[in-house]
Design a protein around this motif. Structure first.
Motif, PDB file in Angstrom:
ATOM      1  N   UNK A 256      -3.225 108.343  21.482  1.00  0.00           N
ATOM      2  CA  UNK A 256      -4.436 109.031  21.036  1.00  0.00           C
ATOM      3  C   UNK A 256      -5.646 108.082  21.032  1.00  0.00           C
ATOM      4  N   UNK A 257      -5.780 107.353  22.149  1.00  0.00           N
ATOM      5  CA  UNK A 257      -6.892 106.419  22.359  1.00  0.00           C
ATOM      6  C   UNK A 257      -7.559 106.797  23.679  1.00  0.00           C
ATOM      7  N   UNK A 258      -8.405 107.807  23.673  1.00  0.00           N
ATOM      8  CA  UNK A 258      -8.959 108.336  24.928  1.00  0.00           C
ATOM      9  C   UNK A 258      -9.794 107.326  25.714  1.00  0.00           C
ATOM     10  N   UNK A 259     -10.233 106.268  25.057  1.00  0.00           N
ATOM     11  CA  UNK A 259     -11.052 105.285  25.754  1.00  0.00           C
ATOM     12  C   UNK A 259     -10.226 104.376  26.666  1.00  0.00           C
ATOM     13  N   UNK A 260      -8.905 104.366  26.524  1.00  0.00           N
ATOM     14  CA  UNK A 260      -8.030 103.502  27.323  1.00  0.00           C
ATOM     15  C   UNK A 260      -7.479 104.294  28.502  1.00  0.00           C
ATOM     16  N   UNK A 261      -7.739 103.779  29.696  1.00  0.00           N
ATOM     17  CA  UNK A 261      -7.214 104.403  30.908  1.00  0.00           C
ATOM     18  C   UNK A 261      -6.288 103.414  31.609  1.00  0.00           C
ATOM     19  N   UNK A 262      -5.085 103.824  31.862  1.00  0.00           N
ATOM     20  CA  UNK A 262      -4.119 102.972  32.534  1.00  0.00           C
ATOM     21  C   UNK A 262      -4.425 102.923  34.030  1.00  0.00           C
ATOM     22  N   UNK A 263      -4.185 101.768  34.628  1.00  0.00           N
ATOM     23  CA  UNK A 263      -4.449 101.602  36.058  1.00  0.00           C
ATOM     24  C   UNK A 263      -3.338 100.779  36.697  1.00  0.00           C
ATOM     25  N   UNK A 264      -3.329 100.768  38.027  1.00  0.00           N
ATOM     26  CA  UNK A 264      -2.512  99.840  38.819  1.00  0.00           C
ATOM     27  C   UNK A 264      -1.050  99.814  38.386  1.00  0.00           C
ATOM     28  N   UNK A 265      -0.380 100.931  38.519  1.00  0.00           N
ATOM     29  CA  UNK A 265       1.060 100.972  38.240  1.00  0.00           C
ATOM     30  C   UNK A 265       1.798 100.337  39.417  1.00  0.00           C
ATOM     31  N   UNK A 266       2.258  99.117  39.241  1.00  0.00           N
ATOM     32  CA  UNK A 266       2.899  98.379  40.337  1.00  0.00           C
ATOM     33  C   UNK A 266       4.405  98.452  40.288  1.00  0.00           C
ATOM     34  N   UNK A 267       4.968  99.018  39.260  1.00  0.00           N
ATOM     35  CA  UNK A 267       6.416  99.211  39.154  1.00  0.00           C
ATOM     36  C   UNK A 267       6.639 100.527  38.434  1.00  0.00           C
ATOM     37  N   UNK A 268       7.425 101.397  39.001  1.00  0.00           N
ATOM     38  CA  UNK A 268       7.749 102.699  38.423  1.00  0.00           C
ATOM     39  C   UNK A 268       9.256 102.863  38.456  1.00  0.00           C
ATOM     40  N   UNK A 269       9.861 103.082  37.303  1.00  0.00           N
ATOM     41  CA  UNK A 269      11.309 103.201  37.278  1.00  0.00           C
ATOM     42  C   UNK A 269      11.755 104.035  36.090  1.00  0.00           C
ATOM     43  N   UNK A 270      13.051 104.283  36.012  1.00  0.00           N
ATOM     44  CA  UNK A 270      13.637 105.022  34.895  1.00  0.00           C
ATOM     45  C   UNK A 270      14.815 104.231  34.349  1.00  0.00           C
ATOM     46  N   UNK A 271      15.218 104.564  33.116  1.00  0.00           N
ATOM     47  CA  UNK A 271      16.352 103.885  32.499  1.00  0.00           C
ATOM     48  C   UNK A 271      17.214 104.907  31.780  1.00  0.00           C
ATOM     49  N   UNK A 272      18.512 104.822  32.033  1.00  0.00           N
ATOM     50  CA  UNK A 272      19.480 105.658  31.330  1.00  0.00           C
ATOM     51  C   UNK A 272      20.385 104.778  30.488  1.00  0.00           C
ATOM     52  N   UNK A 273      20.953 105.353  29.449  1.00  0.00           N
ATOM     53  CA  UNK A 273      21.871 104.612  28.587  1.00  0.00           C
ATOM     54  C   UNK A 273      23.200 104.445  29.316  1.00  0.00           C
ATOM     55  N   UNK A 274      23.530 103.219  29.648  1.00  0.00           N
ATOM     56  CA  UNK A 274      24.803 102.862  30.274  1.00  0.00           C
ATOM     57  C   UNK A 274      25.557 101.911  29.362  1.00  0.00           C
ATOM     58  N   UNK A 275      26.823 102.127  29.197  1.00  0.00           N
ATOM     59  CA  UNK A 275      27.676 101.207  28.443  1.00  0.00           C
ATOM     60  C   UNK A 275      28.983 101.078  29.209  1.00  0.00           C
ATOM     61  N   UNK A 276      29.062 100.106  30.086  1.00  0.00           N
ATOM     62  CA  UNK A 276      30.228  99.964  30.957  1.00  0.00           C
ATOM     63  C   UNK A 276      30.629  98.493  31.115  1.00  0.00           C
ATOM     64  N   UNK A 277      31.922  98.266  31.279  1.00  0.00           N
ATOM     65  CA  UNK A 277      32.462  96.925  31.523  1.00  0.00           C
ATOM     66  C   UNK A 277      33.450  97.012  32.679  1.00  0.00           C
ATOM     67  N   UNK A 278      33.387  96.058  33.586  1.00  0.00           N
ATOM     68  CA  UNK A 278      34.343  96.015  34.686  1.00  0.00           C
ATOM     69  C   UNK A 278      35.753  95.805  34.139  1.00  0.00           C
ATOM     70  N   UNK A 279      36.717  96.465  34.774  1.00  0.00           N
ATOM     71  CA  UNK A 279      38.098  96.337  34.328  1.00  0.00           C
ATOM     72  C   UNK A 279      38.612  94.911  34.415  1.00  0.00           C
ATOM     73  N   UNK A 280      38.044  94.131  35.324  1.00  0.00           N
ATOM     74  CA  UNK A 280      38.360  92.710  35.434  1.00  0.00           C
ATOM     75  C   UNK A 280      37.167  92.012  36.071  1.00  0.00           C
ATOM     76  N   UNK A 281      37.043  90.713  35.827  1.00  0.00           N
ATOM     77  CA  UNK A 281      35.910  89.956  36.344  1.00  0.00           C
ATOM     78  C   UNK A 281      36.322  88.992  37.456  1.00  0.00           C
TER      79      UNK A 281
END
Length: 372
Positions: A256-281
């Motif tokens: 709620x700060x109308x005076x601030x305008x975001x610019x130059x989005x150089x990275x766009x991504x998403x994140x999901x909740x992952x909780x996983x471990x390899x069965x062996x390393x």
């Protein structure tokens, strides 16, 4: 800090076997490569990307990682850039509630800066990253590993380390299960943006009584912020993909700060909740480290740091095997040391994430709940 240009993979066949082939040039793979090179091992590092990225991604180094980097000779350049203290500025329904200083846990710094310092150190040790090299097959016997690349070339090595992220090709080729769960819906959209006029003295965290929020974290040594926000949905409740326009709408709704305008989005991504471990390393002479072996919620900032610790442990193990200090049984030490640790990290970060989700519903509370 000057970045180092790296080579593309073009050779059809390797000239001679190398000691360790590392797949993936993120923080885990780069740490492992530097450590092994300092131990006198011959190392090759390949990556399917065509060039380095310039994204903030994981943005915090814990003291344990800085201690490892001190031994590699890169800690000083990173601490000169990073913030040792960050102030979390908390807002609720657009009103500033309080500020919470957080210090003593390491430094805040962009992942691209960490990788740049490690690449520079690695180049000084005579190793360049071979970009545009995609792993396509793995075979091994009692004496070594043959890695077939998508372009038909083959690299022979005594050992192979898969440090190629959560979608690890190495892990999939070995048929190692990735046990755990992944939430279907996106939990967060993320990106790097500029926000002219917004104070860079704080990590801004806006939350609302109706749910959801937006955070803007100033990245050291830059004029950008890392944005994290709950996803935007359309009139049908479907999540919209990240974009600069969507980021602005989310910011307007929560800040709620109308005076601030975001610019130059150089990275766009998403994140999901992952909780996983390899069965062996470990599978014979092939090892997994970092996100290739474990993924978990971001609360507490433990992901990249756990991978760096994996790399240090794997370097000790492979260094001992290559140096003839012990027999092949020394190779068991890596999984014995790290698998219980990463399993607990996944469980711990899941608990931390639940605390954060609950905490931000209370005015004045924020992600510090994940550090408690």
């Amino acid at each position: 800090m000057t970045d180092v240009l790296t080579n593309s993979m073009t050779d059809a066949v390797t000239d001679a076997p190398t000691d360790v082939l590392i797949v993936g040039s993120g923080p885990t793979g780069l740490t492992l490569a530097c450590d092994l090179a300092l131990r006198g091992a011959s190392v090759r590092l390949i990556d399917q990307r065509t060039e380095p990225h310039h994204e903030s991604r994981g943005k915090g180094l814990q003291q344990s990682s800085l201690d490892i980097f001190e031994g590699l000779g890169v800690a000083e350049s990173l601490t000169a850039i990073g913030y040792e203290e960050v102030v979390l500025r908390k807002y609720f329904d657009g009103e500033h509630i309080n500020d919470t200083p957080v210090a003593g846990t390491g430094i805040l710094i962009g992942q691209w800066q960490i990788e740049g310092a490690l690449r520079e150190r690695l180049a000084g040790l005579g190793v360049t990253i071979e970009y545009g090299a995609r792993l396509a097959g793995i075979t091994q016997d009692a004496t070594g590993v043959r890695a077939e690349l998508a372009n038909g070339s083959v690299i022979e090595a005594r050992y192979l380390a898969g440090c190629d992220g959560g979608r690890s090709t190495t892990r999939k080729l070995l048929g190692i299960p990735f046990e755990g769960s992944t939430e279907e819906e996106t939990a967060m959209v993320v990106g790097d943006v500029r926000a002219p006029g917004l104070s860079r003295d704080h990590w801004h965290q806006w939350f609302t009584s109706e749910g959801g929020g937006t955070m803007l974290c100033p990245m050291p040594g830059t004029d950008t912020f890392q944005l994290q926000a709950s996803p935007e949905t359309d009139e049908h409740g479907e999540q919209l993909p990240p974009s600069l326009e969507s980021f602005q709408r989310l910011f307007d709704r929560h800040a709620r700060m109308p005076e601030i305008r975001l610019t130059d989005a150089t990275w766009l991504s998403t994140w999901r909740v992952n909780a996983r471990v390899a069965g062996r390393m470990r599978e014979g002479r092939v090892f997994l480290a970092g996100d290739a072996a474990h993924v978990h919620p971001i609360a507490g900032g433990l992901g990249m740091n756990t991978g760096i610790s994996d790399a240090a442990a794997l370097a000790r193990t492979l260094g001992a095997a290559l140096g003839g200090e012990a027999g092949e049984e020394v190779l068991d030490a890596y999984e014995a040391e790290r698998l219980p640790v990463v399993t607990e990290v996944v469980a711990d970060t899941s608990r931390r994430y639940e605390r954060v989700v609950e905490a931000v519903r209370t005015p004045g509370r924020g992600i510090e709940a994940g550090l408690e």
